[in-house]
Design a protein around this motif. Structure first.
Motif, PDB file in Angstrom:
ATOM      1  N   PRO A   9       0.819  -1.222   0.000  1.00  0.00           N
ATOM      2  CA  PRO A   9       0.000   0.000   0.000  1.00  0.00           C
ATOM      3  C   PRO A   9       0.855   1.276   0.000  1.00  0.00           C
ATOM      4  O   PRO A   9       0.502   2.254  -0.668  1.00  0.00           O
ATOM      5  N   ALA A  10       1.979   1.253   0.719  1.00  0.00           N
ATOM      6  CA  ALA A  10       2.847   2.438   0.733  1.00  0.00           C
ATOM      7  C   ALA A  10       3.452   2.673  -0.646  1.00  0.00           C
ATOM      8  O   ALA A  10       3.502   3.816  -1.120  1.00  0.00           O
ATOM      9  N   ARG A  11       3.907   1.614  -1.303  1.00  0.00           N
ATOM     10  CA  ARG A  11       4.515   1.788  -2.631  1.00  0.00           C
ATOM     11  C   ARG A  11       3.495   2.319  -3.633  1.00  0.00           C
ATOM     12  O   ARG A  11       3.835   3.060  -4.540  1.00  0.00           O
ATOM     13  N   MET A  12       2.240   1.945  -3.472  1.00  0.00           N
ATOM     14  CA  MET A  12       1.221   2.374  -4.429  1.00  0.00           C
ATOM     15  C   MET A  12       0.883   3.862  -4.295  1.00  0.00           C
ATOM     16  O   MET A  12       0.278   4.427  -5.192  1.00  0.00           O
ATOM     17  N   THR A  13       1.278   4.507  -3.216  1.00  0.00           N
ATOM     18  CA  THR A  13       0.980   5.934  -3.035  1.00  0.00           C
ATOM     19  C   THR A  13       1.854   6.837  -3.892  1.00  0.00           C
ATOM     20  O   THR A  13       1.552   8.020  -4.026  1.00  0.00           O
ATOM     21  N   VAL A  14       2.921   6.307  -4.472  1.00  0.00           N
ATOM     22  CA  VAL A  14       3.832   7.153  -5.253  1.00  0.00           C
ATOM     23  C   VAL A  14       3.516   7.133  -6.746  1.00  0.00           C
ATOM     24  O   VAL A  14       4.280   7.682  -7.539  1.00  0.00           O
ATOM     25  N   GLY A  15       2.438   6.518  -7.137  1.00  0.00           N
ATOM     26  CA  GLY A  15       2.083   6.437  -8.550  1.00  0.00           C
ATOM     27  C   GLY A  15       2.628   5.169  -9.166  1.00  0.00           C
ATOM     28  O   GLY A  15       3.533   4.524  -8.629  1.00  0.00           O
ATOM     29  N   ALA A  16       2.086   4.804 -10.310  1.00  0.00           N
ATOM     30  CA  ALA A  16       2.406   3.523 -10.935  1.00  0.00           C
ATOM     31  C   ALA A  16       3.882   3.408 -11.307  1.00  0.00           C
ATOM     32  O   ALA A  16       4.495   2.363 -11.085  1.00  0.00           O
ATOM     33  N   ALA A  17       4.472   4.458 -11.876  1.00  0.00           N
ATOM     34  CA  ALA A  17       5.881   4.379 -12.291  1.00  0.00           C
ATOM     35  C   ALA A  17       6.792   4.191 -11.081  1.00  0.00           C
ATOM     36  O   ALA A  17       7.687   3.336 -11.092  1.00  0.00           O
ATOM     37  N   GLY A  18       6.572   4.961 -10.034  1.00  0.00           N
ATOM     38  CA  GLY A  18       7.387   4.827  -8.819  1.00  0.00           C
ATOM     39  C   GLY A  18       7.151   3.505  -8.121  1.00  0.00           C
ATOM     40  O   GLY A  18       8.090   2.879  -7.615  1.00  0.00           O
ATOM     41  N   ALA A  19       5.899   3.075  -8.099  1.00  0.00           N
ATOM     42  CA  ALA A  19       5.567   1.796  -7.467  1.00  0.00           C
ATOM     43  C   ALA A  19       6.239   0.644  -8.202  1.00  0.00           C
ATOM     44  O   ALA A  19       6.752  -0.290  -7.573  1.00  0.00           O
ATOM     45  N   LEU A  20       6.245   0.716  -9.518  1.00  0.00           N
ATOM     46  CA  LEU A  20       6.893  -0.327 -10.304  1.00  0.00           C
ATOM     47  C   LEU A  20       8.397  -0.363 -10.030  1.00  0.00           C
ATOM     48  O   LEU A  20       8.971  -1.442  -9.834  1.00  0.00           O
ATOM     49  N   ALA A  21       9.026   0.799  -9.985  1.00  0.00           N
ATOM     50  CA  ALA A  21      10.470   0.860  -9.704  1.00  0.00           C
ATOM     51  C   ALA A  21      10.770   0.278  -8.324  1.00  0.00           C
ATOM     52  O   ALA A  21      11.717  -0.505  -8.165  1.00  0.00           O
ATOM     53  N   GLU A  22       9.966   0.611  -7.333  1.00  0.00           N
ATOM     54  CA  GLU A  22      10.188   0.093  -5.978  1.00  0.00           C
ATOM     55  C   GLU A  22       9.906  -1.399  -5.935  1.00  0.00           C
ATOM     56  O   GLU A  22      10.632  -2.157  -5.309  1.00  0.00           O
ATOM     57  N   TRP A  23       8.836  -1.848  -6.604  1.00  0.00           N
ATOM     58  CA  TRP A  23       8.498  -3.274  -6.625  1.00  0.00           C
ATOM     59  C   TRP A  23       9.650  -4.083  -7.202  1.00  0.00           C
ATOM     60  O   TRP A  23      10.011  -5.126  -6.670  1.00  0.00           O
ATOM     61  N   ARG A  24      10.246  -3.600  -8.288  1.00  0.00           N
ATOM     62  CA  ARG A  24      11.350  -4.324  -8.921  1.00  0.00           C
ATOM     63  C   ARG A  24      12.533  -4.463  -7.974  1.00  0.00           C
ATOM     64  O   ARG A  24      13.140  -5.533  -7.893  1.00  0.00           O
ATOM     65  N   GLN A  25      12.865  -3.407  -7.268  1.00  0.00           N
ATOM     66  CA  GLN A  25      13.984  -3.478  -6.317  1.00  0.00           C
ATOM     67  C   GLN A  25      13.651  -4.430  -5.161  1.00  0.00           C
ATOM     68  O   GLN A  25      14.480  -5.232  -4.742  1.00  0.00           O
ATOM     69  N   SER A  26      12.447  -4.340  -4.655  1.00  0.00           N
ATOM     70  CA  SER A  26      12.015  -5.221  -3.569  1.00  0.00           C
ATOM     71  C   SER A  26      12.012  -6.676  -4.018  1.00  0.00           C
ATOM     72  O   SER A  26      12.459  -7.570  -3.287  1.00  0.00           O
ATOM     73  N   TYR A  27      11.527  -6.916  -5.227  1.00  0.00           N
ATOM     74  CA  TYR A  27      11.468  -8.269  -5.774  1.00  0.00           C
ATOM     75  C   TYR A  27      12.858  -8.882  -5.841  1.00  0.00           C
ATOM     76  O   TYR A  27      13.076 -10.017  -5.413  1.00  0.00           O
ATOM     77  N   LYS A  28      13.814  -8.129  -6.371  1.00  0.00           N
ATOM     78  CA  LYS A  28      15.181  -8.637  -6.500  1.00  0.00           C
ATOM     79  C   LYS A  28      15.772  -8.984  -5.136  1.00  0.00           C
ATOM     80  O   LYS A  28      16.439 -10.003  -4.976  1.00  0.00           O
ATOM     81  N   ARG A  29      15.536  -8.137  -4.156  1.00  0.00           N
ATOM     82  CA  ARG A  29      16.114  -8.356  -2.829  1.00  0.00           C
ATOM     83  C   ARG A  29      15.399  -9.465  -2.060  1.00  0.00           C
ATOM     84  O   ARG A  29      16.019 -10.175  -1.282  1.00  0.00           O
ATOM     85  N   ALA A  30      14.116  -9.610  -2.277  1.00  0.00           N
ATOM     86  CA  ALA A  30      13.330 -10.563  -1.486  1.00  0.00           C
ATOM     87  C   ALA A  30      13.425 -11.997  -1.985  1.00  0.00           C
ATOM     88  O   ALA A  30      13.268 -12.935  -1.197  1.00  0.00           O
ATOM     89  N   THR A  31      13.677 -12.192  -3.260  1.00  0.00           N
ATOM     90  CA  THR A  31      13.615 -13.529  -3.851  1.00  0.00           C
ATOM     91  C   THR A  31      14.521 -14.528  -3.137  1.00  0.00           C
ATOM     92  O   THR A  31      14.063 -15.586  -2.700  1.00  0.00           O
ATOM     93  N   VAL A  32      15.785 -14.217  -2.983  1.00  0.00           N
ATOM     94  CA  VAL A  32      16.729 -15.153  -2.361  1.00  0.00           C
ATOM     95  C   VAL A  32      16.330 -15.416  -0.910  1.00  0.00           C
ATOM     96  O   VAL A  32      16.331 -16.560  -0.450  1.00  0.00           O
ATOM     97  N   MET A  33      15.962 -14.361  -0.191  1.00  0.00           N
ATOM     98  CA  MET A  33      15.577 -14.528   1.205  1.00  0.00           C
ATOM     99  C   MET A  33      14.329 -15.393   1.340  1.00  0.00           C
ATOM    100  O   MET A  33      14.275 -16.309   2.171  1.00  0.00           O
ATOM    101  N   GLN A  34      13.323 -15.137   0.525  1.00  0.00           N
ATOM    102  CA  GLN A  34      12.079 -15.891   0.632  1.00  0.00           C
ATOM    103  C   GLN A  34      12.271 -17.357   0.282  1.00  0.00           C
ATOM    104  O   GLN A  34      11.711 -18.230   0.950  1.00  0.00           O
ATOM    105  N   VAL A  35      13.049 -17.642  -0.737  1.00  0.00           N
ATOM    106  CA  VAL A  35      13.312 -19.036  -1.108  1.00  0.00           C
ATOM    107  C   VAL A  35      14.062 -19.742   0.018  1.00  0.00           C
ATOM    108  O   VAL A  35      13.721 -20.868   0.397  1.00  0.00           O
ATOM    109  N   SER A  36      15.064 -19.086   0.577  1.00  0.00           N
ATOM    110  CA  SER A  36      15.846 -19.678   1.667  1.00  0.00           C
ATOM    111  C   SER A  36      14.976 -19.970   2.886  1.00  0.00           C
ATOM    112  O   SER A  36      15.056 -21.047   3.485  1.00  0.00           O
TER     113      SER A  36
END
Length: 137
Positions: A9-36
């Motif tokens: 919800p916080a990421r969505m407050t910055v608009g679609a372009a900003g939310a997408l940029a933040e989602w991509r960074q979060s996705y990259k960082r979270a993937t290894v941790m979540q799988v582990s």
């Protein structure tokens, strides 16, 4: 659950372009941790199912936790792939739609993890031995 209730919800407050940029960074960082963490959780639960009594709770919780992997690969990865495709940046309405879909799908993952966690907590609860019934006088 934090992701569904706070981060997304916080990421969505910055608009679609900003939310997408933040989602991509979060996705990259979270993937290894979540799988582990998923692998550790499933192995721990199945290990506990072999040595603890009652075993069913540990097994069921481990299976629920493990079901997150196929859900992610089959149900969520197609949306992830669309969000990672740089051509999507030209259609911010579609980005907004995909991010909303991603959050709904992630909520299913959160519900499975929360259910497994509750089952693990119940499995940790000491089981009462069958107490003899009181005699009537």
């Amino acid at each position: 659950m934090y992701i569904n209730l706070v981060e997304h919800p916080a990421r969505m407050t910055v608009g679609a372009a900003g939310a997408l940029a933040e989602w991509r960074q979060s996705y990259k960082r979270a993937t290894v941790m979540q799988v582990s963490l998923l692998i550790a959780g499933v192995l721990g639960a199945l290990g506990a199912a072999t040595i603890e009594s009652p075993k069913a709770g540990w097994f069921v919780g481990g299976v629920l936790l493990g079901s997150i992997a196929p859900l992610t690969l089959i149900g969520i990865s197609p949306t992830n792939d669309l969000l990672l495709d740089t051509s999507i940046e030209q259609n911010l309405d579609r980005v907004q739609e995909l991010l909303s879909r991603w959050n709904r799908l992630h909520a299913i993952r959160s519900a499975l993890a929360a259910s497994a966690f509750l089952i693990f907590l119940v499995s940790l609860t000491p089981q009462k031995a069958d107490a003899p019934s009181p005699q009537r006088q």
